[in-house]
Design a protein around this motif. Structure first.
Motif, mmCIF file in Angstrom:
data_model
loop_
_atom_site.group_PDB
_atom_site.id
_atom_site.type_symbol
_atom_site.label_atom_id
_atom_site.label_comp_id
_atom_site.label_asym_id
_atom_site.label_seq_id
_atom_site.Cartn_x
_atom_site.Cartn_y
_atom_site.Cartn_z
ATOM 1 N N GLN A 123 36.678 21.442 29.760
ATOM 2 C CA GLN A 123 35.983 21.613 28.490
ATOM 3 C C GLN A 123 35.026 22.800 28.518
ATOM 4 N N GLN A 124 34.439 23.074 29.682
ATOM 5 C CA GLN A 124 33.489 24.186 29.772
ATOM 6 C C GLN A 124 34.163 25.533 29.524
ATOM 7 N N LEU A 125 35.484 25.587 29.701
ATOM 8 C CA LEU A 125 36.195 26.849 29.508
ATOM 9 C C LEU A 125 36.313 27.221 28.031
ATOM 10 N N ALA A 126 36.003 26.278 27.145
ATOM 11 C CA ALA A 126 36.031 26.581 25.712
ATOM 12 C C ALA A 126 34.896 27.505 25.303
ATOM 13 N N SER A 127 33.890 27.658 26.161
ATOM 14 C CA SER A 127 32.717 28.438 25.763
ATOM 15 C C SER A 127 32.355 29.533 26.758
ATOM 16 N N VAL A 128 33.326 29.979 27.566
ATOM 17 C CA VAL A 128 33.023 31.067 28.502
ATOM 18 C C VAL A 128 32.714 32.340 27.721
ATOM 19 N N ASN A 129 31.933 33.221 28.330
ATOM 20 C CA ASN A 129 31.508 34.449 27.647
ATOM 21 C C ASN A 129 32.490 35.599 27.816
ATOM 22 N N SER A 130 33.254 35.578 28.890
ATOM 23 C CA SER A 130 34.238 36.637 29.126
ATOM 24 C C SER A 130 35.211 36.162 30.191
ATOM 25 N N GLY A 131 36.304 36.897 30.339
ATOM 26 C CA GLY A 131 37.243 36.595 31.407
ATOM 27 C C GLY A 131 38.548 35.991 30.928
ATOM 28 N N LEU A 132 39.458 35.822 31.886
ATOM 29 C CA LEU A 132 40.802 35.317 31.632
ATOM 30 C C LEU A 132 40.874 33.828 31.954
ATOM 31 N N VAL A 133 41.320 33.042 30.985
ATOM 32 C CA VAL A 133 41.556 31.611 31.179
ATOM 33 C C VAL A 133 43.056 31.375 31.068
ATOM 34 N N MET A 218 50.744 41.058 31.711
ATOM 35 C CA MET A 218 49.794 40.520 32.695
ATOM 36 C C MET A 218 48.748 41.559 33.067
ATOM 37 N N ARG A 219 49.195 42.784 33.282
ATOM 38 C CA ARG A 219 48.244 43.842 33.649
ATOM 39 C C ARG A 219 47.289 44.140 32.496
ATOM 40 N N MET A 220 47.815 44.147 31.270
ATOM 41 C CA MET A 220 46.957 44.392 30.112
ATOM 42 C C MET A 220 45.971 43.238 29.910
ATOM 43 N N ALA A 221 46.398 42.013 30.202
ATOM 44 C CA ALA A 221 45.507 40.861 30.051
ATOM 45 C C ALA A 221 44.296 40.990 30.963
ATOM 46 N N LEU A 222 44.519 41.463 32.189
ATOM 47 C CA LEU A 222 43.390 41.658 33.102
ATOM 48 C C LEU A 222 42.469 42.768 32.600
ATOM 49 N N GLN A 223 43.040 43.801 31.998
ATOM 50 C CA GLN A 223 42.200 44.857 31.434
ATOM 51 C C GLN A 223 41.346 44.328 30.290
ATOM 52 N N GLU A 254 51.216 49.319 46.016
ATOM 53 C CA GLU A 254 50.029 50.096 46.377
ATOM 54 C C GLU A 254 48.815 49.749 45.512
ATOM 55 N N ASP A 255 49.044 49.031 44.395
ATOM 56 C CA ASP A 255 47.940 48.677 43.496
ATOM 57 C C ASP A 255 47.532 47.210 43.604
ATOM 58 N N GLN A 256 48.137 46.476 44.526
ATOM 59 C CA GLN A 256 47.873 45.041 44.565
ATOM 60 C C GLN A 256 46.487 44.701 45.111
ATOM 61 N N ASP A 257 45.918 45.559 45.938
ATOM 62 C CA ASP A 257 44.528 45.336 46.354
ATOM 63 C C ASP A 257 43.602 45.393 45.145
ATOM 64 N N GLN A 258 43.846 46.368 44.278
ATOM 65 C CA GLN A 258 43.061 46.485 43.051
ATOM 66 C C GLN A 258 43.281 45.264 42.160
ATOM 67 N N ALA A 259 44.532 44.796 42.089
ATOM 68 C CA ALA A 259 44.849 43.628 41.261
ATOM 69 C C ALA A 259 44.091 42.400 41.747
ATOM 70 N N ARG A 260 44.067 42.195 43.057
ATOM 71 C CA ARG A 260 43.346 41.042 43.603
ATOM 72 C C ARG A 260 41.857 41.131 43.290
ATOM 73 N N SER A 261 41.321 42.345 43.378
ATOM 74 C CA SER A 261 39.901 42.540 43.080
ATOM 75 C C SER A 261 39.603 42.242 41.613
ATOM 76 N N GLU A 262 40.454 42.747 40.718
ATOM 77 C CA GLU A 262 40.254 42.511 39.287
ATOM 78 C C GLU A 262 40.417 41.033 38.948
ATOM 79 N N LEU A 263 41.386 40.386 39.578
ATOM 80 C CA LEU A 263 41.618 38.972 39.307
ATOM 81 C C LEU A 263 40.447 38.127 39.806
ATOM 82 N N GLN A 301 40.372 37.513 46.412
ATOM 83 C CA GLN A 301 40.109 38.906 46.778
ATOM 84 C C GLN A 301 40.896 39.317 48.021
ATOM 85 N N THR A 302 40.967 38.427 49.001
ATOM 86 C CA THR A 302 41.656 38.754 50.254
ATOM 87 C C THR A 302 43.156 38.507 50.183
#
Length: 353
Positions: A123-133, A218-223, A254-263, A301-302
């Motif tokens: 229920q708390q996810l209904a009021s998050v301020n930002s991010g991907l649910v 998926m990539r655009m959703a993270l952006q 080569e971009d998956q480290d960045q993906a893990r960081s963004e996720l 992240q790891t």
């Protein structure tokens, strides 16, 4: 349309209403079938469906663009409100050279998160301020109603600009305190990814995506999540590990480290939900919830996602963590499901990878 065909449609819709069916299946050589209390049964007093009937009825539901897409792809999903005010998601396809259709009833009233039976952690996810649910789970587990309930909660309680990207538009929202724009893929935007790209350049607070399935999306959703907006999205995955792995692998190696960081930085939460039949014969919602805490963010992240199930188990006291094992056991304690259900469901949920 032939008046006899219209009469049959009215009878079918009336049967769905009378028997409180959730789905209607139409295929050549079979009588119309409806799903009542989770089981398929023939609609009473209806003959076997003919090719000419199916051709007439299906094409009457489609506009010219829909027909062109159907002829090209042999498969199409649309939504339609009938004269009795009932709205259905309609999947049209071919089988053995004939048109068939599966209709799923769209609820008239959007249920609240509490009415859906989702736990407090969700229920708390209904009021998050930002991010991907992310909302995941097997087909037919009401993921669409979960994200619709989040959107309606914001509609009633916040002054926001909300944009949905849907395939097709199912639940119709009425603006309350928020302004809601509903965009349909293929009609209003060319693709989910392109629709999300448009949103990055617009004054939007909250986004809803009903099918986050291709890599570009998926990539655009993270952006979008990283830009400070909230994005609720349904993914075709049955485990949290599987969903996050799919997102990371949507990036080149080569971009998956960045993906893990963004996720790790932009994932607000994941709900893994499924419906099971209760002792009483109705449906019960079981939900696993993960709102990332610091240890879980570090795992993402790891990239050591195989450790997530253990991390969730050791974080059970965290208000943002709820395992499926706990959900199943609590349902059994309340007498909603049997011990046999627990034995069947719990081992499956421990294999989260």
């Amino acid at each position: 349309m032939d008046t006899s065909v219209e009469l049959v449609i009215r009878k079918l819709l009336s049967a769905v209403d009378t028997y409180r069916a959730t789905d209607l299946h139409l295929s050549v050589g079979n009588p119309p079938m409806m799903r009542v209390a989770g089981k398929l049964a023939p609609v009473p007093d209806q003959p076997l469906l003919t090719p000419s009937f199916m051709e007439t009825i299906v094409l009457s539901w489609l506009d010219d663009d829909d027909r062109e897409r159907l002829y090209e792809k042999k498969d199409l999903t649309v939504a339609k409100t009938f004269e009795n005010k009932k709205r259905f998601r309609i999947s049209v396809f071919y089988q053995q050279g004939h048109l068939s259709a599966a209709l799923m009833l769209v609820p008239d009233i959007i249920p609240t998160v509490q009415q859906l039976g989702l736990p407090v952690a969700a229920q708390q996810l209904a009021s998050v301020n930002s991010g991907l649910v992310l909302v995941i789970g097997p087909y037919g587990s009401q993921q669409d109603l979960t994200i619709a309930s989040f959107i309606e909660s914001r509609n009633q309680n916040t002054q926001s600009h909300i944009v949905t990207i849907e395939e097709p538009v199912e639940v119709l929202f009425n603006d309350n305190r928020s302004v809601i724009d509903q965009r349909e893929v293929g009609k209003d935007v060319p693709s989910v990814a392109q629709g999300l790209k448009f949103i990055l350049e617009e004054d939007v607070d909250v986004v809803m995506v009903t099918d986050l399935s291709d890599h570009d999306a998926m990539r655009m959703a993270l952006q979008v999540a990283g830009s400070g907006k909230v994005i609720y999205a349904i993914m075709n995955a049955t485990t949290i590990v599987g969903a996050l792995t799919t997102i990371i692998h949507s990036y080149p190696g080569e971009d998956q480290d960045q993906a893990r960081s963004e996720l790790a930085g932009n994932l607000a939460g994941v709900i893994n939900q499924r419906l099971v039949t209760s002792v009483a014969g109705d449906k019960v919602m079981l939900a696993e919830v993960m709102v990332p805490n610091d240890p879980i963010k570090n795992i993402i992240q790891t990239g050591e996602l195989a450790q997530l199930p253990n991390a969730m188990q050791t974080s059970v006291g965290d208000p943002g963590i709820r395992t499926m094992t706990l959900a199943v056991q609590e349902a059994a304690q309340r007498g909603l499901i049997t011990r046999q259900d627990v034995d069947r469901l719990v081992p499956q949920q421990r294999r989260l990878t």
